[in-house]
Design a protein around this motif. Structure first.
Motif, mmCIF file in Angstrom:
data_model
loop_
_atom_site.group_PDB
_atom_site.id
_atom_site.type_symbol
_atom_site.label_atom_id
_atom_site.label_comp_id
_atom_site.label_asym_id
_atom_site.label_seq_id
_atom_site.Cartn_x
_atom_site.Cartn_y
_atom_site.Cartn_z
ATOM 1 N N ILE A 226 0.839 -1.194 0.000
ATOM 2 C CA ILE A 226 0.000 0.000 0.000
ATOM 3 C C ILE A 226 0.872 1.241 0.000
ATOM 4 C CG2 ILE A 226 -1.955 -1.071 1.194
ATOM 5 C CD1 ILE A 226 -0.859 0.229 3.780
ATOM 6 N N GLN A 227 0.233 2.370 -0.177
ATOM 7 C CA GLN A 227 0.894 3.661 -0.041
ATOM 8 C C GLN A 227 -0.059 4.611 0.683
ATOM 9 O OE1 GLN A 227 1.860 4.531 -4.105
ATOM 10 N NE2 GLN A 227 -0.161 5.415 -4.562
ATOM 11 N N ILE A 228 0.518 5.437 1.543
ATOM 12 C CA ILE A 228 -0.268 6.326 2.405
ATOM 13 C C ILE A 228 -0.030 7.762 1.966
ATOM 14 C CG2 ILE A 228 -0.737 6.982 4.796
ATOM 15 C CD1 ILE A 228 0.755 4.401 5.601
ATOM 16 N N ASN A 252 8.921 13.500 -0.108
ATOM 17 C CA ASN A 252 9.220 14.934 -0.181
ATOM 18 C C ASN A 252 8.512 15.601 -1.357
ATOM 19 O OD1 ASN A 252 10.883 14.801 2.069
ATOM 20 N ND2 ASN A 252 12.745 14.460 0.858
ATOM 21 N N GLU A 253 8.340 14.888 -2.452
ATOM 22 C CA GLU A 253 7.746 15.495 -3.648
ATOM 23 C C GLU A 253 6.219 15.412 -3.657
ATOM 24 O OE1 GLU A 253 9.576 13.585 -6.947
ATOM 25 O OE2 GLU A 253 11.496 14.629 -6.711
ATOM 26 N N THR A 254 5.657 14.286 -3.213
ATOM 27 C CA THR A 254 4.207 14.083 -3.343
ATOM 28 C C THR A 254 3.504 13.810 -2.015
ATOM 29 O OG1 THR A 254 4.484 11.707 -3.748
ATOM 30 C CG2 THR A 254 4.538 13.171 -5.671
ATOM 31 N N GLY A 255 4.252 13.636 -0.933
ATOM 32 C CA GLY A 255 3.641 13.329 0.354
ATOM 33 C C GLY A 255 3.144 11.902 0.457
ATOM 34 N N VAL A 256 3.672 10.999 -0.367
ATOM 35 C CA VAL A 256 3.245 9.604 -0.367
ATOM 36 C C VAL A 256 4.257 8.762 0.402
ATOM 37 C CG1 VAL A 256 2.837 7.558 -1.798
ATOM 38 C CG2 VAL A 256 1.962 9.785 -2.510
ATOM 39 N N VAL A 257 3.751 7.967 1.346
ATOM 40 C CA VAL A 257 4.600 7.053 2.111
ATOM 41 C C VAL A 257 4.472 5.670 1.489
ATOM 42 C CG1 VAL A 257 5.001 6.003 4.355
ATOM 43 C CG2 VAL A 257 4.290 8.400 4.220
ATOM 44 N N PRO A 387 -3.439 15.774 16.114
ATOM 45 C CA PRO A 387 -2.017 16.121 16.237
ATOM 46 C C PRO A 387 -1.806 17.619 16.440
ATOM 47 C CG PRO A 387 -2.566 15.604 13.959
ATOM 48 C CD PRO A 387 -3.763 15.251 14.768
ATOM 49 N N PHE A 388 -0.805 17.944 17.248
ATOM 50 C CA PHE A 388 -0.443 19.351 17.440
ATOM 51 C C PHE A 388 0.234 19.883 16.183
ATOM 52 C CE2 PHE A 388 2.770 22.497 18.694
ATOM 53 C CZ PHE A 388 1.971 23.454 19.287
ATOM 54 N N CYS A 389 1.170 19.117 15.635
ATOM 55 C CA CYS A 389 1.779 19.479 14.351
ATOM 56 C C CYS A 389 0.809 19.102 13.226
ATOM 57 C CB CYS A 389 3.112 18.755 14.161
ATOM 58 S SG CYS A 389 4.358 19.170 15.410
ATOM 59 N N ASP A 390 0.691 19.976 12.267
ATOM 60 C CA ASP A 390 -0.304 19.782 11.203
ATOM 61 C C ASP A 390 0.196 18.739 10.205
ATOM 62 O OD1 ASP A 390 -2.478 19.977 9.626
ATOM 63 O OD2 ASP A 390 -2.180 22.050 8.997
ATOM 64 N N ILE A 391 0.156 17.485 10.619
ATOM 65 C CA ILE A 391 0.530 16.351 9.772
ATOM 66 C C ILE A 391 -0.656 15.395 9.807
ATOM 67 C CG2 ILE A 391 2.133 14.426 9.450
ATOM 68 C CD1 ILE A 391 4.275 16.157 10.746
ATOM 69 N N ARG A 392 -1.377 15.291 8.685
ATOM 70 C CA ARG A 392 -2.638 14.569 8.679
ATOM 71 C C ARG A 392 -2.669 13.530 7.555
ATOM 72 N NH1 ARG A 392 -5.932 17.324 12.182
ATOM 73 N NH2 ARG A 392 -5.212 19.419 12.708
ATOM 74 N N LEU A 393 -3.559 12.557 7.739
ATOM 75 C CA LEU A 393 -3.713 11.473 6.774
ATOM 76 C C LEU A 393 -4.772 11.836 5.745
ATOM 77 C CD1 LEU A 393 -3.762 8.498 9.327
ATOM 78 C CD2 LEU A 393 -1.792 9.418 8.097
ATOM 79 N N ASN A 394 -4.434 11.661 4.465
ATOM 80 C CA ASN A 394 -5.390 11.934 3.398
ATOM 81 C C ASN A 394 -6.061 10.676 2.875
ATOM 82 O OD1 ASN A 394 -5.151 14.693 3.421
ATOM 83 N ND2 ASN A 394 -3.605 14.757 1.797
ATOM 84 N N GLY A 395 -5.418 9.535 3.037
ATOM 85 C CA GLY A 395 -6.007 8.292 2.546
ATOM 86 C C GLY A 395 -4.955 7.243 2.267
ATOM 87 N N VAL A 396 -5.419 6.027 1.915
ATOM 88 C CA VAL A 396 -4.543 4.894 1.624
ATOM 89 C C VAL A 396 -5.023 4.243 0.339
ATOM 90 C CG1 VAL A 396 -3.634 2.688 2.458
ATOM 91 C CG2 VAL A 396 -4.159 4.502 4.096
ATOM 92 N N TYR A 407 -9.413 1.776 6.055
ATOM 93 C CA TYR A 407 -8.488 1.670 7.179
ATOM 94 C C TYR A 407 -9.101 2.346 8.401
ATOM 95 C CZ TYR A 407 -7.327 6.589 6.332
ATOM 96 O OH TYR A 407 -7.398 7.947 6.172
ATOM 97 N N THR A 408 -8.578 2.039 9.541
ATOM 98 C CA THR A 408 -8.939 2.728 10.778
ATOM 99 C C THR A 408 -7.721 3.508 11.254
ATOM 100 O OG1 THR A 408 -8.316 0.802 12.108
ATOM 101 C CG2 THR A 408 -10.636 0.997 11.463
ATOM 102 N N SER A 409 -7.977 4.559 12.038
ATOM 103 C CA SER A 409 -6.862 5.394 12.506
ATOM 104 C C SER A 409 -7.167 5.938 13.896
ATOM 105 C CB SER A 409 -6.604 6.559 11.538
ATOM 106 O OG SER A 409 -7.716 7.437 11.506
ATOM 107 N N GLU A 410 -6.145 6.303 14.591
ATOM 108 C CA GLU A 410 -6.263 6.930 15.904
ATOM 109 C C GLU A 410 -5.115 7.911 16.080
ATOM 110 O OE1 GLU A 410 -5.191 4.648 19.428
ATOM 111 O OE2 GLU A 410 -4.521 3.009 18.125
ATOM 112 N N CYS A 411 -5.319 8.861 16.985
ATOM 113 C CA CYS A 411 -4.287 9.860 17.273
ATOM 114 C C CYS A 411 -4.302 10.142 18.768
ATOM 115 C CB CYS A 411 -4.538 11.158 16.484
ATOM 116 S SG CYS A 411 -3.337 12.462 16.843
ATOM 117 N N SER A 412 -3.126 10.201 19.346
ATOM 118 C CA SER A 412 -3.007 10.522 20.772
ATOM 119 C C SER A 412 -1.845 11.485 20.963
ATOM 120 C CB SER A 412 -2.792 9.257 21.606
ATOM 121 O OG SER A 412 -1.556 8.651 21.289
#
Length: 421
Positions: A226-228, A252-257, A387-396, A407-412
């Motif tokens: 997969i890619q995130i 760095n170029e597309t934000g894809v993990v 998250p305090f830092c603006d780093i968010r998930l767009n999809g998988v 998918y399921t997600s959580e943040c603490s």
């Protein structure tokens, strides 16, 4: 074999062996996932020598208990001395109960025989009695168990008001934490951030740091490739680092993990950290919550005014606890409290279930015995669900396709240390 260091002088193998764990911890701060962290020597010293909050709380509680026990013993000694002097003035022996037959006499009172009552099983020592012999075991102040129960019982017999011994506990601020739920989802993503802040009472910031990580757990082999899509839109200087097996250029170029090696799947049934980030600042405007504590001396002790202020009203802070040392002696008078409070074991805990834009500021005012410095340090605990830092998930999506993957997600977000000194 010896080495020479400009700061520490000659260093031999024995000294290195004695400090082997400290060196390992220092290297752990320098190297992460095979890469060198961008840290200075001063920062490494700060991280490795950082005081434990739990240890500070324990030391503060123990010192408070010792002071209270010493004050109680002083009061008891004064009371016994007063009783002894009164007994001597009235001509009675301070060591008898005074019950018996006394021969009347107009002259000076002569020694008489008395019929003494049996002494109690646990006699209370008097200051004039000889010093007891050492029993081989020192008194441990603050220890739970028989020592506390015996001391509390003796104070109650003397007319003192004491809390139930079963409720005596450490005064560490209560902190609501929930263990990560075990996900049964085929694909679960978890964001986690930890905050550390060291602040001055004048408003300066010694250090404010947020460390975050994104982990994934794949339970279905069909979803291992997969890619995130991640959106890193924080305008602040947030340092982001990818795992060595992640395609750094693509992120760095597309934000894809995604995996650096095409076709290589993610490990199954394991929490895998794919990216981590860090934000550091000494600007008070970057703090999520500002605490102002204003203690001022008065004739009754100290008037203390504490105020919190949420600087970014888009944030939501849950289970907020603000704790500060307040003596149990002299009483506590609360004039105003936005939220609830609890005073026990030498600490005052101010609790606010939720701080958001609807109650971005609040006040606690009280009067207590002490000097202005005695109400520090102030410790703050809270958690967040975003998250305090603006780093968010767009999809998988599946690698190489546009097919979305559920998918399921959580943040603490938690505070490891948030202290005003």
């Amino acid at each position: 074999k010896q080495w020479y260091h400009a700061e520490y002088g000659n260093v031999d193998e024995k000294e290195v062996s004695d400090k082997v764990f400290e060196l390992i911890f220092a290297f752990d701060e320098i190297i992460a996932l095979g890469y060198r962290e961008n840290v200075s020597l001063a920062q490494i010293k700060t991280y490795t020598e950082m005081d434990s909050h739990d240890e500070k709380v324990f030391q503060a509680v123990r010192q408070t208990q010792e002071r209270e026990a010493k004050e109680e013993m002083k009061k008891k000694a004064k009371e016994l001395q007063r009783q002894r002097m009164e007994a001597q003035r009235s001509g009675r022996s301070p060591y008898t109960t005074g019950i018996g037959s006394v021969n009347s006499s107009t002259g000076p009172m002569a020694p008489t025989q008395t019929s003494e009552m049996p002494l109690p099983t646990n006699p209370t020592p008097t200051p004039s009695a000889s010093r007891p012999k050492p029993s081989g075991r020192g008194m441990k102040l603050g220890r739970k168990g028989a020592d506390i129960d015996t001391f509390v019982d003796s104070v109650r017999k003397d007319g003192g008001v004491v809390k139930d011994a079963n409720k005596i506990a450490a005064a560490e601020p209560t902190r609501t934490t929930t263990a990560p739920a075990v996900s049964t989802s085929p694909l679960h993503l978890r964001q986690e951030e930890k905050m550390v802040a060291s602040l001055h009472r004048e408003g300066d910031v010694d250090m404010f740091e947020v460390r975050g990580i994104l982990c994934l757990n794949v339970a279905n082999e069909e979803l291992a490739n997969i890619q995130i899509s991640v959106a890193a839109n924080d305008n602040r200087q947030v340092q982001i680092q990818t795992h060595p097996n992640i395609d750094k250029k693509a992120f760095n170029e597309t934000g894809v993990v995604r995996m650096k090696q095409a076709g290589r799947p993610f490990p199954l049934n394991t929490d895998v950290g794919v990216i981590k980030w860090r934000f550091q600042s000494t600007d008070s405007m970057d703090l999520p919550l500002v605490i102002n504590c204003w203690p001022s001396e008065s004739g009754r002790g100290c008037d203390v005014n504490i105020e919190y202020e949420l600087q970014d009203t888009s944030l939501e802070l849950y289970n907020v606890t603000i704790s500060l040392p307040v003596s149990n002696q002299g009483g506590l008078t609360v004039a105003q409290c936005d939220g609830s409070y609890e005073h026990a074991q030498g600490h005052l805990q101010w609790t606010i279930p939720l701080i958001d834009k609807s109650n971005s500021s609040g006040t606690l005012e009280f009067t207590a015995v002490g000097s202005p410095d005695s109400f520090y340090p102030v410790n703050v605990f809270f958690n967040m669900n975003s998250p305090f830092c603006d780093i968010r998930l767009n999809g998988v999506t599946l690698s190489g396709t546009d097919q979305n993957v559920p998918y399921t997600s959580e943040c603490s977000v938690i505070t490891e240390q948030y202290t005003v000194e």
